[in-house]
Design a protein around this motif. Structure first.
Motif, short mmCIF file in Angstrom:
data_model
loop_
_atom_site.label_atom_id
_atom_site.label_comp_id
_atom_site.label_asym_id
_atom_site.label_seq_id
_atom_site.Cartn_x
_atom_site.Cartn_y
_atom_site.Cartn_z
N ALA A 29 0.85 -1.21 0.00
CA ALA A 29 0.00 0.00 0.00
C ALA A 29 0.88 1.25 0.00
O ALA A 29 0.59 2.23 -0.69
N ASP A 30 1.96 1.19 0.75
CA ASP A 30 2.86 2.33 0.84
C ASP A 30 3.52 2.62 -0.51
O ASP A 30 3.65 3.78 -0.92
N VAL A 31 3.93 1.56 -1.19
CA VAL A 31 4.57 1.73 -2.50
C VAL A 31 3.59 2.38 -3.48
O VAL A 31 3.94 3.33 -4.19
N LEU A 32 2.36 1.89 -3.48
CA LEU A 32 1.36 2.48 -4.38
C LEU A 32 1.09 3.93 -4.00
O LEU A 32 1.02 4.81 -4.87
N ASN A 33 0.97 4.19 -2.71
CA ASN A 33 0.70 5.54 -2.26
C ASN A 33 1.79 6.50 -2.71
O ASN A 33 1.53 7.56 -3.28
N ARG A 34 3.04 6.09 -2.51
CA ARG A 34 4.17 6.94 -2.91
C ARG A 34 4.23 7.10 -4.43
O ARG A 34 4.49 8.19 -4.95
N PHE A 35 3.99 6.00 -5.14
CA PHE A 35 4.05 6.04 -6.60
C PHE A 35 3.01 7.02 -7.16
O PHE A 35 3.32 7.88 -8.00
N TYR A 36 1.77 6.91 -6.70
CA TYR A 36 0.72 7.79 -7.23
C TYR A 36 0.97 9.24 -6.83
O TYR A 36 0.70 10.15 -7.61
N GLN A 37 1.49 9.41 -5.63
CA GLN A 37 1.79 10.77 -5.19
C GLN A 37 2.85 11.41 -6.09
O GLN A 37 2.67 12.54 -6.55
N ILE A 38 3.90 10.67 -6.34
CA ILE A 38 4.97 11.18 -7.21
C ILE A 38 4.41 11.50 -8.60
O ILE A 38 4.83 12.43 -9.26
N ASN A 39 3.40 10.72 -9.02
CA ASN A 39 2.83 10.93 -10.35
C ASN A 39 1.67 11.93 -10.36
O ASN A 39 0.81 11.89 -11.23
N GLY A 40 1.63 12.77 -9.35
CA GLY A 40 0.72 13.91 -9.38
C GLY A 40 -0.67 13.68 -8.79
O GLY A 40 -1.55 14.53 -8.92
N TYR A 41 -0.87 12.55 -8.14
CA TYR A 41 -2.18 12.30 -7.52
C TYR A 41 -2.20 12.87 -6.11
O TYR A 41 -1.18 12.94 -5.43
N ASP A 42 -3.40 13.23 -5.69
CA ASP A 42 -3.62 13.64 -4.33
C ASP A 42 -4.04 12.36 -3.59
O ASP A 42 -5.09 11.79 -3.90
N THR A 43 -3.21 11.88 -2.67
CA THR A 43 -3.44 10.52 -2.16
C THR A 43 -3.84 10.48 -0.69
O THR A 43 -3.54 11.39 0.08
N GLU A 463 19.40 8.89 -0.13
CA GLU A 463 20.85 9.08 0.11
C GLU A 463 21.60 9.24 -1.21
O GLU A 463 22.48 10.07 -1.33
N LEU A 464 21.21 8.41 -2.15
CA LEU A 464 21.89 8.47 -3.46
C LEU A 464 21.65 9.84 -4.11
O LEU A 464 22.58 10.49 -4.60
N LEU A 465 20.40 10.27 -4.09
CA LEU A 465 20.08 11.54 -4.73
C LEU A 465 20.77 12.69 -4.01
O LEU A 465 21.25 13.64 -4.65
N ALA A 466 20.86 12.58 -2.68
CA ALA A 466 21.54 13.63 -1.92
C ALA A 466 23.02 13.69 -2.30
O ALA A 466 23.60 14.77 -2.39
N ALA A 467 23.62 12.53 -2.53
CA ALA A 467 25.04 12.50 -2.89
C ALA A 467 25.29 13.30 -4.17
O ALA A 467 26.32 13.95 -4.31
N PHE A 468 24.34 13.24 -5.08
CA PHE A 468 24.48 13.99 -6.34
C PHE A 468 23.81 15.36 -6.29
O PHE A 468 23.68 16.02 -7.30
N ASP A 469 23.32 15.72 -5.12
CA ASP A 469 22.54 16.95 -4.95
C ASP A 469 21.38 16.99 -5.96
O ASP A 469 21.14 18.01 -6.60
N ALA A 470 20.68 15.87 -6.09
CA ALA A 470 19.66 15.76 -7.14
C ALA A 470 18.27 15.44 -6.57
O ALA A 470 17.40 14.93 -7.28
N LYS A 471 18.08 15.75 -5.29
CA LYS A 471 16.75 15.50 -4.72
C LYS A 471 15.74 16.42 -5.38
O LYS A 471 16.03 17.60 -5.60
N GLY A 472 14.59 15.89 -5.68
CA GLY A 472 13.53 16.72 -6.24
C GLY A 472 13.70 17.02 -7.73
O GLY A 472 12.95 17.81 -8.29
N THR A 473 14.70 16.39 -8.37
CA THR A 473 14.84 16.60 -9.81
C THR A 473 13.80 15.78 -10.56
O THR A 473 13.20 14.87 -9.99
N SER A 474 13.59 16.11 -11.83
CA SER A 474 12.54 15.41 -12.59
C SER A 474 13.12 14.20 -13.31
O SER A 474 14.33 13.96 -13.30
N LEU A 475 12.23 13.46 -13.93
CA LEU A 475 12.67 12.26 -14.65
C LEU A 475 13.22 12.57 -16.04
O LEU A 475 13.64 11.68 -16.76
N ASN A 476 13.20 13.84 -16.40
CA ASN A 476 13.76 14.19 -17.71
C ASN A 476 15.28 14.02 -17.71
O ASN A 476 15.93 14.28 -16.71
N TRP A 477 15.79 13.59 -18.81
CA TRP A 477 17.23 13.40 -18.94
C TRP A 477 17.95 14.73 -18.73
O TRP A 477 17.51 15.77 -19.20
#
Ligand code: MSP
Length: 497
Positions: A29-43, A463-477
């Protein structure tokens, strides 16, 4: 138009502490909740505890304490586990809470006034372990313990009245019961005439429950009480705005053991109330230990807390989501957990990160290098990442989570190969610019993989994203910023022995 998403887990009995099966449904349930949230749903994500009924009363009796004390003792066991697992639920419901008791009583009154509840004398076999009346045929299967012959007056819900309506509904809403084979099971069950549902227990036999508003000698049958939590939890009768925003639920996740209650009792109750049915009831399979069901009564349960303390929450979440094909049973073994961890997380994912960051540190002053001209290989990777994003989205939406994860891992394996073939550690001596392109590309692939794996492993990916200072970046290349200094980090997934 805003997109809303509401996911529920079953509410767990508090006769014992949670095991890996309970953790599984909640993580899903948590995975779905996070997934839909990331994809713009109000969850909205609801989980909680089922505190009434025989099982809880008996557990309390064994310890010589009051049932409510038993519940209060169990609450932290569940809450702590969810916290440790980084479960992002919006509310945690307990069926003993006044907010729930009042909703159940309101609903009972409404259904009673509608004459969908009637009193009758009933004589039949009663399974104490299942807490319901069973048929002679069911008794013969040997699957029921503690069978007693009981003759008593009780209240019944006119479930049979809604049988045809339910059949039609299931037929015209192919997504209502998933997966398909569970839907067929229910259709088969509805082939035979449906009995009405006994929804009361005389207090002389069971006192731990919600009192019937129209007869003080009885308490409500635990399932009639428990199912209603899905309405209480989003403010039914209290917060119209909240309720209308999230109902009907998008996914009601259950284990296959509680399919009948959710696919027959629950929708007929909603039909009597004139409330829309949930969009999807999704029944997953069981976690088995040496091919038999993990259960408190058999005593072969895996304690999720021990696993988490040893390996962290993310690897446990990863293993459970990667290993189970949704809808089928899966075998849990510590050996397969370790194998999966080492092959996917340590060797593929963790290794790629440590290679990339080591090379950036050694050759590019610890900074993300500027990409030079893309060759055919880099262009291919960029295209692959685009396809991957689409595939993962599609697969999660179709509840093929294990496949979505495998696609991401395959992508990561491909990047490891790309790094090997390109050998930037050699290239840097003759063509530093192109070596930088290779490392930038591999870093980009890691960033995108981490974003895609975020709903599954929210901590290590962060942690990985923080290492690259890339938290909150988009999925665009192209989300990595060349020149950014890499942050130090511990190895994400140290190898297990
Ligand atoms: N209280 C009821 C549910 C009421 S919902 C309105 C109940 N509780 S339970 O504590 O027995 O656990 C219910 C759920 O835990 C199962 O349906 C399933 O989701 C999960 N699991 C329990 N054992 C499991 C496995 N061995 N494997 C996978 N999931 C299992 O039933």
């Amino acid at each position: 138009m805003s997109k809303n998403f509401y996911v529920t887990t079953p509410i767990y009995y508090v006769n014992d502490k949670p095991h890996i099966g309970h953790a599984y449904t909640t993580i899903l349930a948590d995975v779905l909740n996070r997934f839909y949230q990331i994809n713009g749903y109000d969850t909205f994500f609801l989980t909680g505890l089922d505190e009434h009924g025989q099982k809880v009363q008996e557990a309390a009796k064994k310890k010589n304490i009051e049932p409510l004390e038993q519940c209060d003792e169990m609450v932290p066991q569940f809450k702590n586990l969810w916290e440790k697992l980084h479960i992002s639920n919006n509310d945690f419901i307990r069926t003993t809470e006044p907010r729930h008791v009042s909703v159940v009583q309101d609903i009972l009154t409404k259904v009673f006034n509608k004459e969908d509840i009637y009193k009758d004398e009933y004589e039949g076999l009663y399974s104490v372990s299942e807490e319901r009346f069973i048929t002679e045929k069911e008794a013969e299967t040997g699957n029921f313990r503690d069978i007693k012959k009981i003759k008593e007056k009780n209240y019944f819900f006119r479930m049979s009245k809604y049988q045809n309506k339910l059949i039609k509904y299931i037929e015209s809403n192919p997504n209502f019961i998933q997966p398909e084979h569970r839907k067929n099971e229910i259709i088969g069950f509805l082939d035979k005439p449906l009995n009405d549902l006994c929804i009361s227990r005389p207090k002389s036999r069971l006192s731990w429950g919600i009192e019937l508003p129209f007869d003080k000698e009885y308490v409500t049958y635990v399932w009639f009480d428990a199912l209603i939590n899905y309405l209480t939890g989003i403010g039914f009768k209290k917060d119209k705005k909240l309720f209308e925003k999230y109902w009907p639920a998008s996914y009601q996740l259950i284990g296959k053991d509680i399919l009948t209650t959710h696919a027959i009792y629950w929708p007929t109750m909603l039909m009597s109330l004139g409330i829309e049915l949930p969009k999807t009831i999704f029944a997953h399979g069981w976690w088995l230990i040496s091919e038999s069901k993990m259960s408190k009564s058999i005593g072969n349960v895996i304690d999720p807390m021990e696993l988490i303390n040893e390996h962290g929450a993310d690897p446990v979440r990863y293993y459970l989501m990667r290993e189970m094909v949704l809808g089928q049973d899966s075998n849990f073994t510590v050996e397969s957990f370790k194998n999966r961890y080492n092959s996917d997380l340590a060797n593929d994912f963790g290794n790629l990160l440590s290679r990339v960051s080591t090379l950036m540190k050694k050759n590019f002053e610890g900074k993300i290098p500027l990409p030079n001209k893309m060759t055919k290989m880099e262009k291919e990777i960029q295209l692959k990442s685009k396809n991957l994003i689409e595939n993962v989205r599609g697969k999660v939406k179709n509840m093929r989570i294990n496949e979505a994860i495998e696609d991401i891992m395959q992508f990561i394996r491909g990047i490891n190969k790309y790094v090997e073939v390109s050998a930037p550690w050699k290239m840097v001596k003759v063509d530093k610019e192109n070596a930088g392109t290779v490392l930038f590309t591999a870093g980009e692939a890691l960033r995108i993989s981490a974003l895609l794996l975020e709903p599954i492993m929210p901590n290590r990916t962060s942690e990985l994203l923080a290492a690259f200072d890339a938290k909150g970046t988009s999925l665009n290349w192209g989300g990595l910023v060349p020149g950014t200094i890499l942050k130090d980090h511990d190895p994400l997934f140290p190898r297990l022995k």
